[in-house]
Design an enzyme around this catalytic site. Structure first.
Site, mmCIF file in Angstrom:
data_model
loop_
_atom_site.group_PDB
_atom_site.id
_atom_site.type_symbol
_atom_site.label_atom_id
_atom_site.label_comp_id
_atom_site.label_asym_id
_atom_site.label_seq_id
_atom_site.Cartn_x
_atom_site.Cartn_y
_atom_site.Cartn_z
ATOM 1 N N HIS A 67 -0.089 9.004 11.313
ATOM 2 C CA HIS A 67 1.043 9.828 11.749
ATOM 3 C C HIS A 67 2.154 9.812 10.702
ATOM 4 O O HIS A 67 2.686 10.858 10.317
ATOM 5 C CB HIS A 67 1.563 9.298 13.091
ATOM 6 C CG HIS A 67 2.749 10.022 13.619
ATOM 7 N ND1 HIS A 67 2.653 11.013 14.562
ATOM 8 C CD2 HIS A 67 4.071 9.910 13.326
ATOM 9 C CE1 HIS A 67 3.863 11.473 14.827
ATOM 10 N NE2 HIS A 67 4.744 10.819 14.093
ATOM 11 N N GLU A 68 2.491 8.617 10.206
ATOM 12 C CA GLU A 68 3.560 8.510 9.209
ATOM 13 C C GLU A 68 3.139 9.114 7.872
ATOM 14 O O GLU A 68 3.971 9.668 7.150
ATOM 15 C CB GLU A 68 3.983 7.049 9.032
ATOM 16 C CG GLU A 68 4.491 6.378 10.302
ATOM 17 C CD GLU A 68 5.576 7.144 11.039
ATOM 18 O OE1 GLU A 68 6.404 7.805 10.379
ATOM 19 O OE2 GLU A 68 5.596 7.093 12.277
ATOM 20 N N HIS A 71 3.970 12.772 7.870
ATOM 21 C CA HIS A 71 5.365 12.994 7.466
ATOM 22 C C HIS A 71 5.501 12.875 5.946
ATOM 23 O O HIS A 71 6.131 13.705 5.294
ATOM 24 C CB HIS A 71 6.288 11.945 8.105
ATOM 25 C CG HIS A 71 6.504 12.104 9.567
ATOM 26 N ND1 HIS A 71 7.125 13.195 10.123
ATOM 27 C CD2 HIS A 71 6.196 11.285 10.605
ATOM 28 C CE1 HIS A 71 7.191 13.038 11.435
ATOM 29 N NE2 HIS A 71 6.633 11.885 11.758
#
Length: 151
Positions: A67-68, A71
């Protein structure tokens, strides 16, 4: 898992799922309370909550890192890296990253929550409070009678 292993895992996941290198730092941050991880816009580093690894295991931590990394890679490329952006949602679906991390099991806190029970001397109405009150300053909300502490 220590921070060196976390760094290697993050680099491996970046190459495996995104076919791009991760050139910054991945570290554990025990001060994170409400989230599994975060991407730092200014330094491009990724911070991971160590309690997720300790309590929920490697699979949950991999999801947080993916998920990170979504980003990270979108921000580096100048695309929409925020949760509401279409680019971000499409990349998360493509790599199988979770939108939210699982909730940590709730632990019993060291302090027990006290309950103070007050009763009106006139109308017998009971009031339950978490904090103690100065009985000289407060009166019953119904009849303005004097309060006494029961428990």
């Amino acid at each position: 898992m220590n921070e060196e292993e976390l760094q290697r895992l993050t680099e491996r996941l970046s190459l495996e799922y995104f076919q791009k290198p991760f050139r910054h730092k991945a570290v554990f941050n025990a001060r994170l309370r409400t989230t599994g991880g975060r991407y730092m816009l200014s330094s491009h580093d990724i911070e991971v909550n160590p309690r997720y690894y300790q309590q929920l295991g490697l699979e949950e931590t991999v999801g947080i890192i993916k998920h990170e990394l979504c980003h990270y890679h979108l921000h580096i490329e100048g695309k929409g890296y925020k949760h509401r952006d279409r680019d971000f949602r499409q990349l998360m679906n493509k790599v199988g990253a979770p939108r939210f991390c699982s909730a940590l099991p709730r632990q019993k806190e060291g302090r027990t929550t006290r309950q103070y029970i007050f009763q009106c001397c006139s109308c017998q109405t009971k009031y339950t409070r978490k904090k103690n009150m100065d009985l000289n300053r407060y009166a019953c909300g119904k009849c303005r009678g004097k309060l006494k502490r029961i428990k």
